[in-house]
Motif scaffolding. Sequence first.
Motif, PDB file in Angstrom:
ATOM      1  N   UNK A 103     -50.066 -54.624  -6.163  1.00  0.00           N
ATOM      2  CA  UNK A 103     -50.396 -53.431  -6.929  1.00  0.00           C
ATOM      3  C   UNK A 103     -49.362 -52.317  -6.783  1.00  0.00           C
ATOM      4  N   UNK A 104     -48.499 -52.390  -5.794  1.00  0.00           N
ATOM      5  CA  UNK A 104     -47.469 -51.349  -5.618  1.00  0.00           C
ATOM      6  C   UNK A 104     -46.094 -51.808  -6.082  1.00  0.00           C
ATOM      7  N   UNK A 105     -46.000 -52.997  -6.677  1.00  0.00           N
ATOM      8  CA  UNK A 105     -44.678 -53.564  -6.989  1.00  0.00           C
ATOM      9  C   UNK A 105     -44.329 -53.530  -8.468  1.00  0.00           C
ATOM     10  N   UNK A 106     -44.988 -52.673  -9.253  1.00  0.00           N
ATOM     11  CA  UNK A 106     -44.766 -52.684 -10.696  1.00  0.00           C
ATOM     12  C   UNK A 106     -43.368 -52.182 -11.064  1.00  0.00           C
ATOM     13  N   UNK A 107     -42.919 -52.634 -12.239  1.00  0.00           N
ATOM     14  CA  UNK A 107     -41.602 -52.247 -12.735  1.00  0.00           C
ATOM     15  C   UNK A 107     -41.575 -50.772 -13.122  1.00  0.00           C
ATOM     16  N   UNK A 108     -40.425 -50.134 -12.909  1.00  0.00           N
ATOM     17  CA  UNK A 108     -40.240 -48.722 -13.232  1.00  0.00           C
ATOM     18  C   UNK A 108     -39.294 -48.568 -14.405  1.00  0.00           C
ATOM     19  N   UNK A 109     -39.450 -47.458 -15.143  1.00  0.00           N
ATOM     20  CA  UNK A 109     -38.521 -47.161 -16.227  1.00  0.00           C
ATOM     21  C   UNK A 109     -37.437 -46.213 -15.727  1.00  0.00           C
ATOM     22  N   UNK A 110     -36.636 -45.702 -16.663  1.00  0.00           N
ATOM     23  CA  UNK A 110     -35.499 -44.867 -16.265  1.00  0.00           C
ATOM     24  C   UNK A 110     -35.947 -43.540 -15.662  1.00  0.00           C
ATOM     25  N   UNK A 111     -37.198 -43.146 -15.871  1.00  0.00           N
ATOM     26  CA  UNK A 111     -37.721 -41.901 -15.284  1.00  0.00           C
ATOM     27  C   UNK A 111     -38.439 -42.157 -13.970  1.00  0.00           C
ATOM     28  N   UNK A 112     -38.289 -43.365 -13.455  1.00  0.00           N
ATOM     29  CA  UNK A 112     -38.904 -43.760 -12.194  1.00  0.00           C
ATOM     30  C   UNK A 112     -40.431 -43.733 -12.267  1.00  0.00           C
ATOM     31  N   UNK A 113     -40.957 -43.993 -13.480  1.00  0.00           N
ATOM     32  CA  UNK A 113     -42.391 -44.118 -13.705  1.00  0.00           C
ATOM     33  C   UNK A 113     -42.707 -45.555 -14.081  1.00  0.00           C
ATOM     34  N   UNK A 114     -43.977 -45.880 -14.120  1.00  0.00           N
ATOM     35  CA  UNK A 114     -44.377 -47.223 -14.532  1.00  0.00           C
ATOM     36  C   UNK A 114     -43.857 -47.522 -15.927  1.00  0.00           C
ATOM     37  N   UNK A 115     -43.320 -48.703 -16.096  1.00  0.00           N
ATOM     38  CA  UNK A 115     -42.805 -49.121 -17.401  1.00  0.00           C
ATOM     39  C   UNK A 115     -43.948 -49.503 -18.347  1.00  0.00           C
ATOM     40  N   UNK A 116     -44.990 -50.133 -17.807  1.00  0.00           N
ATOM     41  CA  UNK A 116     -46.088 -50.650 -18.629  1.00  0.00           C
ATOM     42  C   UNK A 116     -47.132 -49.571 -18.904  1.00  0.00           C
ATOM     43  N   UNK A 117     -48.011 -49.867 -19.861  1.00  0.00           N
ATOM     44  CA  UNK A 117     -49.069 -48.938 -20.263  1.00  0.00           C
ATOM     45  C   UNK A 117     -49.954 -48.537 -19.087  1.00  0.00           C
ATOM     46  N   UNK A 118     -50.199 -47.233 -18.994  1.00  0.00           N
ATOM     47  CA  UNK A 118     -51.110 -46.689 -17.990  1.00  0.00           C
ATOM     48  C   UNK A 118     -52.260 -45.974 -18.699  1.00  0.00           C
ATOM     49  N   UNK A 119     -53.245 -45.514 -17.934  1.00  0.00           N
ATOM     50  CA  UNK A 119     -54.433 -44.928 -18.537  1.00  0.00           C
ATOM     51  C   UNK A 119     -54.110 -43.667 -19.327  1.00  0.00           C
ATOM     52  N   UNK A 120     -53.118 -42.916 -18.891  1.00  0.00           N
ATOM     53  CA  UNK A 120     -52.767 -41.678 -19.590  1.00  0.00           C
ATOM     54  C   UNK A 120     -52.043 -41.937 -20.907  1.00  0.00           C
ATOM     55  N   UNK A 121     -51.687 -43.183 -21.180  1.00  0.00           N
ATOM     56  CA  UNK A 121     -51.001 -43.528 -22.427  1.00  0.00           C
ATOM     57  C   UNK A 121     -51.968 -43.938 -23.535  1.00  0.00           C
TER      58      UNK A 121
END
Length: 352
Positions: free
Chosen positions: A148-166
């Motif tokens: 659960x802590x190993x997800x991919x990050x985007x260029x802004x150092x945030x989760x790359x995949x869809x999150x609840x706030x999206x």
Amino acid sequence: DTDLAAMQLDPRRGLLQLAMYAQHLGTGSNLLCRTIRPDTIKKYVTVAASLHALFGAHPRDFRKDSPTDTKVSPTLSAVYNEQKRWEDVPNRREPFTLEMLDAMKDDFAASGHGANTRTAALLDWFECGLFAGLRLGEWAQTAYRSEITSYQLNIRNEARALCMCDVRFESAQRGQYSAADAAAATNLTMVKCWIKFRTQKNGQHGEEKLFTSNNSGKCFPSAMLRIIRRFISLRGVSDCGTPLAIYQPDSPGKSTTFITAPDIEAAMRKVAARVYHLDPVRDAKSLMKWSAHSLRVGACVIIHSMGMSTAQIKFLLRWRSDGFMVYLRNTATLAHRQNDIFNEADAMPHFL
């Protein structure tokens, strides 16, 4: 008998019927019940042409425009060339289909598995994935990123995949709701759902797409609500930074984990083997053509088959180029539409 007689009177009709037969075979409508090679399709058509040649006072090869021609008609060659183009697409992926989704739903209903299991999570994401043409990185994780802590990050150092706030919703009463509030409002019907793509291959980061409720079949907002409720059940309502594609493993003591590419491949290949009568061992190479990208291919094939224009396909599935053209293929729907067109033309006097 009527068709055979008409073919003798109008050889062009016989050629068109053979061309449509070749296209029909390419959809998997054959003895193997699956995609077959263009060379095999040619053999089927040759046998059909030989059968037709047995009838009529002046037998002829209906694959050719003229009895004296040495080559098959360009009309039939065009069908062969299209089937060859599809076969030669590099790293070709087979589409995930509505039939496969229905089979998975039937299996899940009979299994008694819970709402937080991997099968339940995959079903919801596959339903959403077909509507949105999702790429792997937009919702799931690559291999070896299940923790659960190993997800991919985007260029802004945030989760790359869809999150609840999206994700956000709108109710039938036109009320606007966050994902968490929509999940809690069990007495309301959500009729619209927007999702924001944080990072896209086409560079249009932050793009939002709208999906509406569908009371007649598959429904994106309903599936996304189940995804949100599963996430809240497993991670809590305040976690807005962890990707949504999670599930609870069946094994005792195992913690919540991400859906990964191997999870997707295993589920798709299992249902493809059953739906398309493929042997897991003998047809292992063919089954490898189903992967996470099959959702995007499937979305493209479905929308194209139903008559959407190039511009509409690009807009709906977030393409900036015509790259989706490599995914297009002969489908039964297109073959039936072609039949309807020729039948309509055939009914018109002096069409040509």
